[in-house]
Design a protein around this motif. Structure first.
Motif, PDB file in Angstrom:
ATOM      1  N   ASP A 192       1.091  -1.041  -0.073  1.00  0.00           N
ATOM      2  CA  ASP A 192       0.183  -0.166   0.165  1.00  0.00           C
ATOM      3  C   ASP A 192       0.801   1.824  -0.122  1.00  0.00           C
ATOM      4  N   ASP A 193       1.867   1.285   0.887  1.00  0.00           N
ATOM      5  CA  ASP A 193       2.292   2.256   0.624  1.00  0.00           C
ATOM      6  C   ASP A 193       3.713   2.680  -0.530  1.00  0.00           C
TER       7      ASP A 193
ATOM      8  N   LYS B 207       2.198   1.771  -3.681  1.00  0.00           N
ATOM      9  CA  LYS B 207       1.324   2.891  -4.412  1.00  0.00           C
ATOM     10  C   LYS B 207       0.996   3.221  -4.148  1.00  0.00           C
ATOM     11  N   TRP B 208       1.023   3.895  -2.301  1.00  0.00           N
ATOM     12  CA  TRP B 208       0.862   5.358  -2.465  1.00  0.00           C
ATOM     13  C   TRP B 208       2.471   6.644  -3.068  1.00  0.00           C
TER      14      TRP B 208
ATOM     15  N   SER C 223       1.739   7.408  -6.487  1.00  0.00           N
ATOM     16  CA  SER C 223       0.568   8.125  -6.986  1.00  0.00           C
ATOM     17  C   SER C 223       0.389   9.048  -8.088  1.00  0.00           C
TER      18      SER C 223
ATOM     19  N   LYS D 289       1.086  10.342   4.361  1.00  0.00           N
ATOM     20  CA  LYS D 289      -0.012  10.270   3.562  1.00  0.00           C
ATOM     21  C   LYS D 289      -1.658  10.685   3.888  1.00  0.00           C
TER      22      LYS D 289
ATOM     23  N   THR E 221      -1.849  13.834   2.068  1.00  0.00           N
ATOM     24  CA  THR E 221      -1.202  14.066   0.794  1.00  0.00           C
ATOM     25  C   THR E 221      -2.763  13.350   0.499  1.00  0.00           C
ATOM     26  N   ALA E 222      -3.425  13.036   0.679  1.00  0.00           N
ATOM     27  CA  ALA E 222      -4.230  11.797   0.471  1.00  0.00           C
ATOM     28  C   ALA E 222      -5.173  12.858  -0.927  1.00  0.00           C
TER      29      ALA E 222
ATOM     30  N   SER F  17      -2.390  14.739  -6.571  1.00  0.00           N
ATOM     31  CA  SER F  17      -1.801  12.965  -7.292  1.00  0.00           C
ATOM     32  C   SER F  17      -3.002  13.359  -8.085  1.00  0.00           C
TER      33      SER F  17
END
Length: 420
Positions: free
Chosen positions: A113-114, A116-117, A120, A320, A323-324, A341
């Motif tokens: 998951d990290d 992938k982030w 992004s 995270k 920056t979502a 993003s």
């Protein structure tokens, strides 16, 4: 006897109950280099994070502009005060690596998951943070330079308000028509971030100012000298811009008060201009000469090396969160900074805002022709040399060739140890 026994049992029970774990404490320094009450926005994000993560206690410290924030954060670290993360200039990465103050995100962001982030974000916004194959900085408050223009003044001068200048020649021609007593056609700031503004001209004239590995500069390339000469000509020959220094910090007010019909400035000021302008204004990509282009700018998140493992994990969780896509959209709307993003522009909030206020989409679209902001090893001193050269040439105290030759000599001396 019974009360004594009861008290003893209660004491034993209390002792057997595990104490609540102390929250992980984080200190985050951050800057603001544009207008508006943006500390309130950051405080709101931190409050939201704490609600979702009660096991993490965050102290967000507004520390002034980028230079002030860097000095304060580094001073805190070197004096033994806790500081686990900070928002600093995206171009500070080389200096922070040289001082062994930060760690690459790959050391902390290890889950799928990290990873992938990390993948992004817009590639143009990741360019300054990626060095030697590692990610040292992650985008937060990021920008490009755009051209703001007064549509009412365009109409008054017989110019199409929906067709802003697309080339240097068109810009100079429009600025000539827009200049009159008490008003300039164009203003471009020479203080604060002169190197950044000049990088626009160099890119648009087909030349980057530094090598990709940060070890060389090209200040005396003919295309670079020509770019600075053109900037100087706007005041010296074309008379469409004022002589002398143009202040970064007051240019927005000069534009919104009608002192200039056009200005080049960070998109991070967009929301402030929207609130202050009492006229119809447009936002356009910067005009091209040989090609279009702008450097990116603004701040990245960094993870400090001295942080303990649990603090690094908590800091990554905070970054995270901030920056979502939802927070990136919120920050973009509140400031004018670019959503970091593609997913941020797919949120309902930013899609709706873009429909209502299309000026907010220009900086994002310009990312397709944007490059990394000027950054090298010894970046502070090299940048100072370039700033001094640009300012001297634009105000006319030195010729562009002489000013840039001096800056190149300084850069050569500073960067020689890093050249292979």
């Amino acid at each position: 006897m019974k009360s004594l026994l009861a008290g003893l049992l209660l004491g034993l029970a209390a002792a057997a109950t595990p104490a609540a774990a102390a929250p992980t404490k984080l200190t985050m320094y951050y800057p603001i280099a544009v207008g508006g009450p943006l500390t309130d926005v950051v405080d709101g994000m931190i409050k939201g994070f704490k609600t979702e993560n009660p096991d993490v206690d965050v102290e967000a410290v507004y520390a002034g502009n980028y230079d002030d924030t860097r000095i304060r954060a580094i001073s805190a670290i070197k004096s033994g005060q806790p500081a686990q993360l900070s928002v600093l200039f995206s171009i500070d990465a080389y200096d922070l690596i040289e001082q062994d103050l930060i760690v690459p995100f790959e050391e902390v962001a290890t889950s799928e998951d990290d990873k992938k982030w990390l993948g992004s974000f817009y590639p143009a916004l990741m360019a300054n943070g990626k060095i030697d194959g590692k990610t040292w900085g992650v985008p937060f408050q990021r920008s490009t330079i755009v051209m703001f223009y007064n549509k009412d003044m365009f109409r008054e001068a017989g110019l199409d308000p929906n067709q802003p200048p697309r080339t240097w020649d068109e810009m100079a021609s429009a600025a000539k028509k827009l200049t009159k007593d008490g008003r300039w056609g164009l203003m471009i700031p020479t203080t604060g971030y002169a190197y950044w503004m000049f990088q626009c001209f160099a890119i648009e004239n087909g030349k980057e100012l530094m090598s990709a590995d940060g070890t060389r500069t090209y200040f005396t390339d003919p295309a670079v000298v020509e770019a600075l000469a053109f900037w100087r000509s706007l005041s010296a020959e074309k008379k469409v811009s004022p002589e002398g220094a143009i202040e970064w910090g007051t240019l927005r007010q000069a534009f919104t008060s009608g002192q200039t019909a056009m200005m080049w400035h960070t998109t991070g000021n967009l929301t402030a201009v929207k609130k202050e302008a009492k006229f119809d204004f447009g936002v356009a990509m910067l005009p091209a000469n040989k090609q279009p282009g702008s450097p990116t700018g603004g701040g990245n998140f960094y993870l400090f090396k001295q942080a303990k493992p649990d603090e690094r994990k908590a800091a990554l969780k905070l970054i995270k969160y901030m920056t979502a896509p939802e927070r990136a959209a919120q920050w973009s709307i509140a400031t004018g900074y670019v959503g970091v993003s593609p997913a941020s522009y797919e949120t309902e909030a930013l899609k709706q805002y873009g429909k209502e206020f299309p000026q907010a989409i220009v900086a994002r679209d310009q990312l397709t022709v944007a490059i990394s902001e000027f950054s090298t090893y010894e970046t502070g001193r090299v940048r100072d040399a370039l700033n001094n050269a640009v300012q001297a040439a634009v105000v006319g105290s030195k010729t562009p060739q002489a000013a840039l030759s001096e800056a190149q000599a300084t850069a050569d001396r500073l960067l020689k140890p890093f050249q292979k």
